[in-house]
Design an enzyme around this catalytic site. Structure first.
Site, mmCIF file in Angstrom:
data_model
loop_
_atom_site.group_PDB
_atom_site.id
_atom_site.type_symbol
_atom_site.label_atom_id
_atom_site.label_comp_id
_atom_site.label_asym_id
_atom_site.label_seq_id
_atom_site.Cartn_x
_atom_site.Cartn_y
_atom_site.Cartn_z
ATOM 1 N N MET A 24 -25.636 27.500 39.580
ATOM 2 C CA MET A 24 -24.530 27.414 40.507
ATOM 3 C C MET A 24 -23.500 28.483 40.166
ATOM 4 O O MET A 24 -23.408 28.929 39.018
ATOM 5 C CB MET A 24 -23.891 26.035 40.402
ATOM 6 C CG MET A 24 -23.343 25.514 41.723
ATOM 7 S SD MET A 24 -24.612 25.426 42.974
ATOM 8 C CE MET A 24 -23.734 24.578 44.249
ATOM 9 N N CYS A 25 -22.697 28.855 41.112
ATOM 10 C CA CYS A 25 -21.686 29.883 40.925
ATOM 11 C C CYS A 25 -20.323 29.319 41.318
ATOM 12 O O CYS A 25 -20.204 28.176 41.736
ATOM 13 C CB CYS A 25 -22.015 31.105 41.775
ATOM 14 S SG CYS A 25 -23.712 31.719 41.567
#
Length: 271
Positions: A1-2
């Site tokens: 995830m970012c």
């Protein structure tokens, strides 16, 4: 995830938005508070911003962690902009793409970021491949799911879709092909921000004199921050923010033409 963030408003130094807040995007690279997947965002970062009287954004991207780039600290202190998009990339499997895999992706006046993952990548995305012209596949900026998502969005924009339609339809098609995907998308052309929530958090804050920020998580304790419901498309301009629900793909088939192996002409509406 970012983690990612977009801003639209009065000109500000990049650092005021990305570095100085107590829980800035810079700090989220190693200590995110609301990140549900992944632990550290150290596999690259980037920021794209718009200069006055120039519709094409500049970008600064690197393959390493944002905290290890002293040049970025100098740049963020002095460069000012009234519109930007920035992202830090979650640590992932080793690859050869380097900074090409770091958002924001760009084309013309557009900047784009994807916070999430296509479940079952790359096999699950195969039904959507025929919907893209071959040149788009050959021109992918990186061999990642985010680059593929950007190719789908960019194709719809070229076909004449409004930004909210381009993001919404891309999310619906991907969610049908890979139902467990997380598809928080962020798009700007320097005059508006469009975003989707699908599987992870997204927040916004807006004030008449301070502009609008859309971010994976709040960067301070300002009570103006509002969480955006899941499965929503947001459209923000300098005059306000609009929210609309995203339709569940199970109730609206969208992959018929892709499964048939047809590729739409650039002169015709996207299918």
């Amino acid at each position: 995830m970012c983690r990612h963030l977009a801003y639209l408003g009065p000109e500000e130094p990049l650092g005021r938005l990305l570095v100085e807040p107590p829980h800035s995007l810079y700090r989220q690279s190693w200590a995110p508070e609301r990140q549900r997947y992944g632990t550290v965002n150290a596999d690259g970062f980037g920021v794209g911003w718009y200069a006055q009287d120039d519709p094409v954004p500049a970008r600064y991207r690197r393959a390493g962690p944002i905290w290890g780039d002293l040049s970025f600290a100098d740049l963020a202190r002095v460069v000012r902009s009234g519109a930007l998009l920035a992202a830090v990339r979650d640590a992932t499997l080793p690859g050869a793409d380097g900074e090409a895999a770091a958002a924001p992706f760009a084309a013309g006046r557009w900047l784009f970021s994807h916070n999430g993952a296509i479940a079952g990548w790359p096999d699950a995305a195969a039904p959507l491949v025929p919907s893209l012209p071959p040149v788009d596949l050959l021109s992918l900026q990186a061999r990642t799911d985010s680059a593929f998502v950007w190719a789908l969005v960019q194709h719809r924009l070229r076909c004449g879709d409004e930004p909210a339609d381009a993001l919404g339809e891309t999310v619906r098609r991907l969610a049908e092909a890979a139902p467990a995907s997380r598809l928080n998308l962020l798009l700007t052309d320097g005059t508006s921000i469009t975003a989707t929530t699908w599987g992870d958090s997204l927040w916004y804050r807006t004030e008449p004199d301070s502009g609008t920020v859309v971010a994976s998580e709040p960067y301070d304790d300002d009570p103006l921050w509002q969480e955006i419901p899941d499965r929503t498309v947001l459209t923000a301009s300098r005059t306000g923010v609009l929210l609309a629900p995203l339709e569940d793909p199970a109730s609206s088939p969208t992959l018929d033409s892709a499964r048939a192996g047809t590729s739409p002409s650039p002169k015709e509406p996207c299918t």
